[in-house]
Design a protein around this motif. Structure first.
Motif, PDB file in Angstrom:
ATOM      1  N   UNK A  93      39.982  16.208  17.651  1.00 27.84           N
ATOM      2  CA  UNK A  93      39.352  16.070  18.971  1.00 27.84           C
ATOM      3  C   UNK A  93      40.286  16.590  20.053  1.00 27.84           C
ATOM      4  N   UNK A  94      41.562  16.246  19.959  1.00 29.71           N
ATOM      5  CA  UNK A  94      42.548  16.709  20.929  1.00 29.71           C
ATOM      6  C   UNK A  94      42.657  18.231  20.914  1.00 29.71           C
ATOM      7  N   UNK A  95      42.691  18.834  19.724  1.00 33.58           N
ATOM      8  CA  UNK A  95      42.780  20.296  19.615  1.00 33.58           C
ATOM      9  C   UNK A  95      41.538  20.952  20.213  1.00 33.58           C
ATOM     10  N   UNK A  96      40.381  20.410  19.949  1.00 29.77           N
ATOM     11  CA  UNK A  96      39.144  20.955  20.502  1.00 29.77           C
ATOM     12  C   UNK A  96      39.147  20.871  22.025  1.00 29.77           C
ATOM     13  N   UNK A  97      39.487  19.702  22.549  1.00 31.04           N
ATOM     14  CA  UNK A  97      39.484  19.510  24.006  1.00 31.04           C
ATOM     15  C   UNK A  97      40.494  20.422  24.696  1.00 31.04           C
ATOM     16  N   UNK A  98      41.694  20.537  24.145  1.00 30.07           N
ATOM     17  CA  UNK A  98      42.699  21.383  24.783  1.00 30.07           C
ATOM     18  C   UNK A  98      42.262  22.843  24.737  1.00 30.07           C
ATOM     19  N   UNK A  99      41.662  23.278  23.646  1.00 30.88           N
ATOM     20  CA  UNK A  99      41.158  24.649  23.561  1.00 30.88           C
ATOM     21  C   UNK A  99      40.017  24.890  24.530  1.00 30.88           C
ATOM     22  N   UNK A 100      39.087  23.946  24.603  1.00 29.39           N
ATOM     23  CA  UNK A 100      37.942  24.095  25.489  1.00 29.39           C
ATOM     24  C   UNK A 100      38.363  24.092  26.950  1.00 29.39           C
ATOM     25  N   UNK A 101      39.149  23.101  27.360  1.00 29.56           N
ATOM     26  CA  UNK A 101      39.539  23.014  28.762  1.00 29.56           C
ATOM     27  C   UNK A 101      40.526  24.101  29.144  1.00 29.56           C
ATOM     28  N   UNK A 102      41.402  24.490  28.235  1.00 27.82           N
ATOM     29  CA  UNK A 102      42.308  25.596  28.512  1.00 27.82           C
ATOM     30  C   UNK A 102      41.547  26.888  28.729  1.00 27.82           C
ATOM     31  N   UNK A 103      40.552  27.141  27.904  1.00 28.86           N
ATOM     32  CA  UNK A 103      39.715  28.330  28.041  1.00 28.86           C
ATOM     33  C   UNK A 103      38.957  28.289  29.364  1.00 28.86           C
ATOM     34  N   UNK A 104      38.422  27.138  29.722  1.00 29.87           N
ATOM     35  CA  UNK A 104      37.679  26.984  30.969  1.00 29.87           C
ATOM     36  C   UNK A 104      38.572  27.248  32.171  1.00 29.87           C
ATOM     37  N   UNK A 105      39.792  26.714  32.152  1.00 27.85           N
ATOM     38  CA  UNK A 105      40.706  26.931  33.265  1.00 27.85           C
ATOM     39  C   UNK A 105      41.110  28.394  33.386  1.00 27.85           C
ATOM     40  N   UNK A 106      41.349  29.054  32.259  1.00 24.38           N
ATOM     41  CA  UNK A 106      41.698  30.476  32.295  1.00 24.38           C
ATOM     42  C   UNK A 106      40.543  31.310  32.842  1.00 24.38           C
ATOM     43  N   UNK A 107      39.334  30.980  32.454  1.00 27.43           N
ATOM     44  CA  UNK A 107      38.180  31.710  32.982  1.00 27.43           C
ATOM     45  C   UNK A 107      38.028  31.493  34.472  1.00 27.43           C
ATOM     46  N   UNK A 108      38.275  30.284  34.938  1.00 24.24           N
ATOM     47  CA  UNK A 108      38.179  30.008  36.366  1.00 24.24           C
ATOM     48  C   UNK A 108      39.195  30.833  37.133  1.00 24.24           C
ATOM     49  N   UNK A 109      40.419  30.945  36.619  1.00 24.04           N
ATOM     50  CA  UNK A 109      41.452  31.771  37.255  1.00 24.04           C
ATOM     51  C   UNK A 109      41.030  33.233  37.271  1.00 24.04           C
ATOM     52  N   UNK A 110      40.466  33.710  36.158  1.00 21.89           N
ATOM     53  CA  UNK A 110      40.089  35.116  36.046  1.00 21.89           C
ATOM     54  C   UNK A 110      38.944  35.470  36.973  1.00 21.89           C
ATOM     55  N   UNK A 111      38.116  34.494  37.327  1.00 24.76           N
ATOM     56  CA  UNK A 111      36.951  34.758  38.153  1.00 24.76           C
ATOM     57  C   UNK A 111      37.219  34.586  39.643  1.00 24.76           C
ATOM     58  N   UNK A 112      38.491  34.367  40.011  1.00 24.52           N
ATOM     59  CA  UNK A 112      38.808  34.279  41.435  1.00 24.52           C
ATOM     60  C   UNK A 112      38.305  35.540  42.105  1.00 24.52           C
ATOM     61  N   UNK A 113      37.656  35.345  43.232  1.00 19.15           N
ATOM     62  CA  UNK A 113      37.084  36.499  43.907  1.00 19.15           C
ATOM     63  C   UNK A 113      38.001  36.967  45.019  1.00 19.15           C
ATOM     64  N   UNK A 114      38.154  38.272  45.108  1.00 12.18           N
ATOM     65  CA  UNK A 114      38.903  38.868  46.200  1.00 12.18           C
ATOM     66  C   UNK A 114      38.007  38.927  47.425  1.00 12.18           C
ATOM     67  N   UNK A 115      38.624  39.154  48.568  1.00 20.60           N
ATOM     68  CA  UNK A 115      37.847  39.350  49.781  1.00 20.60           C
ATOM     69  C   UNK A 115      36.984  40.594  49.587  1.00 20.60           C
ATOM     70  N   UNK A 116      35.754  40.580  50.078  1.00 18.65           N
ATOM     71  CA  UNK A 116      34.868  41.729  49.888  1.00 18.65           C
ATOM     72  C   UNK A 116      35.488  43.021  50.434  1.00 18.65           C
ATOM     73  N   UNK A 117      35.425  44.084  49.636  1.00 18.10           N
ATOM     74  CA  UNK A 117      35.904  45.384  50.075  1.00 18.10           C
ATOM     75  C   UNK A 117      37.417  45.556  50.037  1.00 18.10           C
ATOM     76  N   UNK A 118      38.149  44.541  49.637  1.00 27.63           N
ATOM     77  CA  UNK A 118      39.601  44.642  49.596  1.00 27.63           C
ATOM     78  C   UNK A 118      40.090  44.648  48.156  1.00 27.63           C
ATOM     79  N   UNK A 119      41.115  45.436  47.908  1.00 28.19           N
ATOM     80  CA  UNK A 119      41.752  45.464  46.596  1.00 28.19           C
ATOM     81  C   UNK A 119      43.028  44.636  46.650  1.00 28.19           C
ATOM     82  N   UNK A 120      43.379  44.093  45.524  1.00 34.48           N
ATOM     83  CA  UNK A 120      44.577  43.259  45.396  1.00 34.48           C
ATOM     84  C   UNK A 120      45.717  44.134  44.868  1.00 34.48           C
ATOM     85  N   UNK A 121      46.852  44.143  45.576  1.00 35.00           N
ATOM     86  CA  UNK A 121      48.027  44.907  45.178  1.00 35.00           C
ATOM     87  C   UNK A 121      49.238  43.981  45.099  1.00 35.00           C
ATOM     88  N   UNK A 122      50.203  44.383  44.285  1.00 36.08           N
ATOM     89  CA  UNK A 122      51.422  43.601  44.136  1.00 36.08           C
ATOM     90  C   UNK A 122      52.628  44.485  44.453  1.00 36.08           C
TER      91      UNK A 122
END
Length: 107
Positions: free
Chosen positions: A21-50
């Motif tokens: 159960x612990x392995x399932x939950x950590x995999x599920x919630x870890x995946x969910x958190x990573x997807x949330x980070x990946x879906x962060x939206x940039x300001x419209x019309x602007x590109x992100x540079x580093x």
């Protein structure tokens, strides 16, 4: 003796189930958190540079935020937290001569 073995078997089974159960939950919630980070939206019309900046005497994360967050979807405090996250900083303490990666937004 037989009840002792049955109790021990049940205990092992319970531990295995809890670990699964612990392995399932950590995999599920870890995946969910990573997807949330990946879906962060940039300001419209602007590109992100580093870019990498070398810190000078007297620089602070708040001053960097003021300089680089203009036109970004971040408030100054959110930008400071993003700088800390991107650079693996646990606190706001920085030193002159160090290099930090900063993010900026442009068309």
């Amino acid at each position: 003796m037989k009840t002792y073995r049955n109790g021990k078997r049940r205990f092992r089974s319970l531990i295995v189930i809890l670990l699964m159960i612990l392995a399932f939950c950590s995999g599920f919630f870890g995946h969910t958190l990573l997807n949330a980070r990946a879906e962060e939206q940039n300001a419209p019309g602007l590109n992100r540079y580093y870019t990498s900046v070398q810190l000078r005497q007297g620089d602070s994360l708040w001053e960097l935020a003021e300089q680089y967050c203009e036109g970004s979807p971040y408030s100054r405090s959110e930008y400071v937290e993003e700088l800390k996250r991107m650079n693996g900083l646990k606190s706001e303490q920085i030193h002159s001569g160090e290099y930090l990666t900063v993010v900026y937004f442009a068309e």
